[in-house]
Enzyme design. Structure first.
Site, mmCIF file in Angstrom:
data_model
loop_
_atom_site.group_PDB
_atom_site.id
_atom_site.type_symbol
_atom_site.label_atom_id
_atom_site.label_comp_id
_atom_site.label_asym_id
_atom_site.label_seq_id
_atom_site.Cartn_x
_atom_site.Cartn_y
_atom_site.Cartn_z
ATOM 1 N N TYR A 27 -6.641 -11.296 9.261
ATOM 2 C CA TYR A 27 -6.124 -12.106 10.271
ATOM 3 C C TYR A 27 -7.690 -12.937 9.967
ATOM 4 O O TYR A 27 -6.957 -14.689 10.341
ATOM 5 C CB TYR A 27 -5.627 -11.736 11.634
ATOM 6 C CG TYR A 27 -5.888 -12.781 12.575
ATOM 7 C CD1 TYR A 27 -4.552 -13.060 12.368
ATOM 8 C CD2 TYR A 27 -6.686 -13.000 13.705
ATOM 9 C CE1 TYR A 27 -4.488 -13.858 14.095
ATOM 10 C CE2 TYR A 27 -6.465 -13.643 14.120
ATOM 11 C CZ TYR A 27 -4.960 -14.569 14.633
ATOM 12 O OH TYR A 27 -4.448 -15.274 15.772
ATOM 13 N N SER A 79 -7.415 -19.925 15.277
ATOM 14 C CA SER A 79 -7.446 -19.096 16.246
ATOM 15 C C SER A 79 -9.512 -18.889 16.951
ATOM 16 O O SER A 79 -10.053 -18.614 16.142
ATOM 17 C CB SER A 79 -6.995 -17.193 15.934
ATOM 18 O OG SER A 79 -7.554 -16.398 16.501
#
Length: 170
Positions: free
Chosen positions: A158, A144
């Site tokens: 995350y 990501s």
């Protein structure tokens, strides 16, 4: 096994596993792989991938697994090997992100790291073992932009897990 979608067959004869294939990017990857001739084990823990064979043909086999659990990853590879006879590629797409407000407890951090990093790492471990039998293959790990730039909006656990995926992949 055949796909219902037209393609030019770039992956004809290849056997792949796609995690997180129930929705979004993972579902799109499973569609493209099937369209291009690959046999696909479409893995998700939600059950949303169950309709893919109807859409894509018998080239796609849905499989329920939680990639944060190694026993389920082992079962996933066993199923692919039983169905296809080999594994040529794995796309590690499965991931989870909760709201920013879900952070704060170790359990919430584990939810990020266990799926987003540990799951990817364990899938790589088992992919290497499975692909060694047929001389190799390809592993694609999705991360990501949050791994390098959280802009204050991304839960830190995350971002850290996705950064770990990038490090593992390099």
């Amino acid at each position: 096994m055949t796909s219902n979608l037209p393609g030019i067959g770039l992956l004809a004869g290849k056997c792949t596993i796609v995690t997180g294939a129930g929705t979004g990017i993972g579902r799109a990857i499973a569609r493209v792989f099937a369209r291009e001739g690959a046999s696909v084990l479409a893995v998700d823990f939600s059950g949303a991938q169950q309709d893919l064979p109807g859409e894509l043909g018998d080239a796609v086999i849905p499989f329920h697994a939680d990639v944060s659990k190694e026993a389920e990853i082992e079962a996933m590879f066993a199923r692919a090997l039983a169905a296809f006879g080999r594994v040529d590629g794995v796309v590690n797409n499965a991931g989870t992100v909760h709201s920013l407000h879900a952070e704060g407890t170790p359990e919430n951090y584990y939810a990020y790291t266990d799926t987003n990093f540990l799951g990817t790492m364990l899938c790589c471990k088992h992919a290497v073992l499975a692909m060694a039998a047929n001389g190799g293959g390809s592993i694609v790990n999705l991360s990501s932009v949050s791994a390098v730039n959280t802009e204050g909006r991304t839960p830190l656990a995350y971002a850290g897990a996705k950064a770990a995926v990038m490090s593992l992949t390099n």
